[in-house]
Design an enzyme around this catalytic site. Structure first.
Site, PDB file in Angstrom:
ATOM      1  N   GLY A   1       0.830  -1.210   0.000  1.00  0.00           N
ATOM      2  CA  GLY A   1       0.000   0.000   0.000  1.00  0.00           C
ATOM      3  C   GLY A   1       0.863   1.258   0.000  1.00  0.00           C
ATOM      4  O   GLY A   1       2.049   1.194  -0.316  1.00  0.00           O
TER       5      GLY A   1
ATOM      6  N   HIS B   1       2.674   4.559  -5.012  1.00  0.00           N
ATOM      7  CA  HIS B   1       3.305   5.703  -5.682  1.00  0.00           C
ATOM      8  C   HIS B   1       3.503   5.361  -7.159  1.00  0.00           C
ATOM      9  O   HIS B   1       3.095   4.273  -7.605  1.00  0.00           O
ATOM     10  CB  HIS B   1       4.616   6.074  -4.990  1.00  0.00           C
TER      11      HIS B   1
ATOM     12  N   GLY C   1       5.981   4.346  -8.784  1.00  0.00           N
ATOM     13  CA  GLY C   1       6.696   3.088  -9.034  1.00  0.00           C
ATOM     14  C   GLY C   1       5.693   1.940  -9.134  1.00  0.00           C
ATOM     15  O   GLY C   1       5.771   1.102 -10.032  1.00  0.00           O
ATOM     16  N   HIS C   2       4.721   1.940  -8.214  1.00  0.00           N
ATOM     17  CA  HIS C   2       3.680   0.902  -8.270  1.00  0.00           C
ATOM     18  C   HIS C   2       2.844   1.064  -9.538  1.00  0.00           C
ATOM     19  O   HIS C   2       2.425   0.075 -10.144  1.00  0.00           O
ATOM     20  CB  HIS C   2       2.753   0.998  -7.052  1.00  0.00           C
TER      21      HIS C   2
ATOM     22  N   GLN D   1       6.632  -9.107   8.343  1.00  0.00           N
ATOM     23  CA  GLN D   1       7.908  -8.667   7.784  1.00  0.00           C
ATOM     24  C   GLN D   1       8.422  -7.367   8.391  1.00  0.00           C
ATOM     25  O   GLN D   1       9.363  -6.773   7.868  1.00  0.00           O
ATOM     26  CB  GLN D   1       7.832  -8.574   6.257  1.00  0.00           C
TER      27      GLN D   1
ATOM     28  N   GLY E   1       9.113  -5.041  -8.213  1.00  0.00           N
ATOM     29  CA  GLY E   1      10.126  -4.053  -8.575  1.00  0.00           C
ATOM     30  C   GLY E   1      11.530  -4.624  -8.391  1.00  0.00           C
ATOM     31  O   GLY E   1      11.776  -5.420  -7.489  1.00  0.00           O
TER      32      GLY E   1
END
Ligand code: PAF
Length: 277
Positions: free
Chosen positions: A31, A34, A36-37, A61, A146
Site C-alpha cells: 500500500g 506511488h 513506481g507501483h 515482515q 520491482g
C-alpha cells in the site's frame, strides 16, 4: 474497480475470471502506492485480462515500531488503482490473513542468508510466507515485482520454482525521482532535510556503477569505496554495502551481471538502493 477484503471471496472472483479464459496479472504491495507501483500496474494491465493489486501491510515482515510507522493511505491507494485500470483491489485485514490458529512459515533457506539476509532472516521469512499465501489466494498467471529489492526478487523466484507455484515472476525496472532517489513508500516519511541527506545513497551507488563501466573489476576495492562514500555522508548511517553477482548474490561468482547494493539508515528509516551493471 471492486474492493475485496475477504481472501475466500478473492479466490472465487479470480476462479470465475479464469473459467472465462481470462489471464490474471497480480501486483502485490504494502500500500501507500506511488508512481513506481503505477509502473508495475501499467505493465500488468498491458499483459493480462484481469489485474489484481493487493495492499497489505504484512506484520510478519516488520518489527512492531516499523509496522506501526509504515505509511497507510487507503484513499490514495484506491484513487491510484482506479486510474491504473485495476479490476480488483485486494485489501484484507491482518486478522483475515493471519487468523488465531495460523501456524505456518515459508522460508527459502540458503538464498535468504545472502547479502544482509542473515541478520534479517525473519523479515524475508515474513515476505515469503505472505507472498506464498497471496499467490494461493489470487492464483495469478503473472506477478509483478520491482527490481528495487533484488534480494526479495531472487528469493521469490526460488520459492515459486521450489514449490511449483505456476506463476511467472515479472521483474520491473526501478522508477526514480528527478534527483535520482528510487521511489519508495517510505520516502513519504522523510523530512526535506533527511531527504537531502538520503540522496547520498543513490549518488554513491551511481558512482560505483560509473567506476565499473569505466573498467574497475576489483569488487573488494569497489565495496570499500561504496562503504567509504556512505560512511562519510552526513545524516546517513550505513547498514550494509555489497557488490555481488546479480544472480547468485555471491561475491565470488561472476556468471551473471554485477549487483551494487546498499542499505542505510536516515532518521531511523532504512532505505535501500541498487544498480545492476
Ligand atoms: O515488496 C513489497 O512490497 C512486499 O515485500 C511484498 C512483496 C508486497 C510482500 O509483503
Amino acid at each position: 474497480m471492486k474492493i475485496v477484503t475477504d481472501p475466500k471471496k478473492m479466490t472465487l472472483l479470480v476462479r470465475e475470471a479464469r473459467r472465462q479464459g481470462k489471464r490474471i496479472g497480480f501486483v502485490p504491495t504494502l500500500g501507500a502506492l506511488h508512481d513506481g507501483h503505477a509502473t508495475l500496474m501499467a505493465k500488468a494491465r498491458k499483459e493480462n485480462d484481469i489485474v489484481v493489486v493487493s495492499t497489505f501491510v504484512n506484520p510478519l515482515q516488520f518489527r512492531k515500531a516499523a509496522y506501526e510507522r509504515y505509511p497507510r493511505d487507503p484513499e490514495g491507494d484506491r484513487a491510484l488503482c482506479e486510474k491504473a485500470g485495476v479490476d480488483y483491489l485486494f485489501a484484507p485485514s491482518a486478522e483475515k490473513m493471519y487468523p488465531e490458529r495460523f501456524d505456518t512459515v515459508v522460508e527459502v533457506k540458503e538464498l535468504t542468508g545472502r547479502l544482509e539476509g542473515a541478520a534479517i532472516r525473519w523479515h524475508y521469512r515474513g515476505v515469503t510466507t505472505v507472498v506464498a499465501k497471496l499467490f494461493a489466494i489470487v492464483e495469478p498467471d503473472k506477478a509483478y515485482f520491482g527490481k528495487k529489492d533484488p534480494h526479495q526478487l531472487a528469493i521469490l523466484k526460488r520459492m515459486t520454482e521450489d514449490l511449483n507455484i505456476a506463476v511467472q515472476i515479472v521483474p520491473v525496472a526501478t522508477k526514480r525521482d528527478r534527483d535520482g532517489m528510487a521511489l519508495s513508500s517510505r520516502n513519504r516519511l522523510l523530512t526535506p532535510e533527511s531527504r537531502k541527506a538520503a540522496l547520498a545513497l543513490p549518488k554513491a551507488v551511481a558512482e560505483i556503477e560509473r567506476r565499473i563501466k569505466a573498467g574497475e573489476t576489483d569488487r573488494g576495492k569497489l565495496t570499500e569505496a561504496l562503504t567509504a562514500m556512505l560512511s562519510s555522508a552526513p545524516g546517513v548511517t550505513i547498514d550494509f554495502a555489497a557488490i555481488v553477482d546479480a544472480e547468485t548474490l555471491r561475491e565470488e561468482d561472476r556468471s551473471g551481471p554485477t549487483l551494487i547494493y546498499a542499505a542505510v539508515f536516515v532518521d531511523g528509516l532504512r532505505l535501500t538502493d541498487n544498480r545492476v551493471v
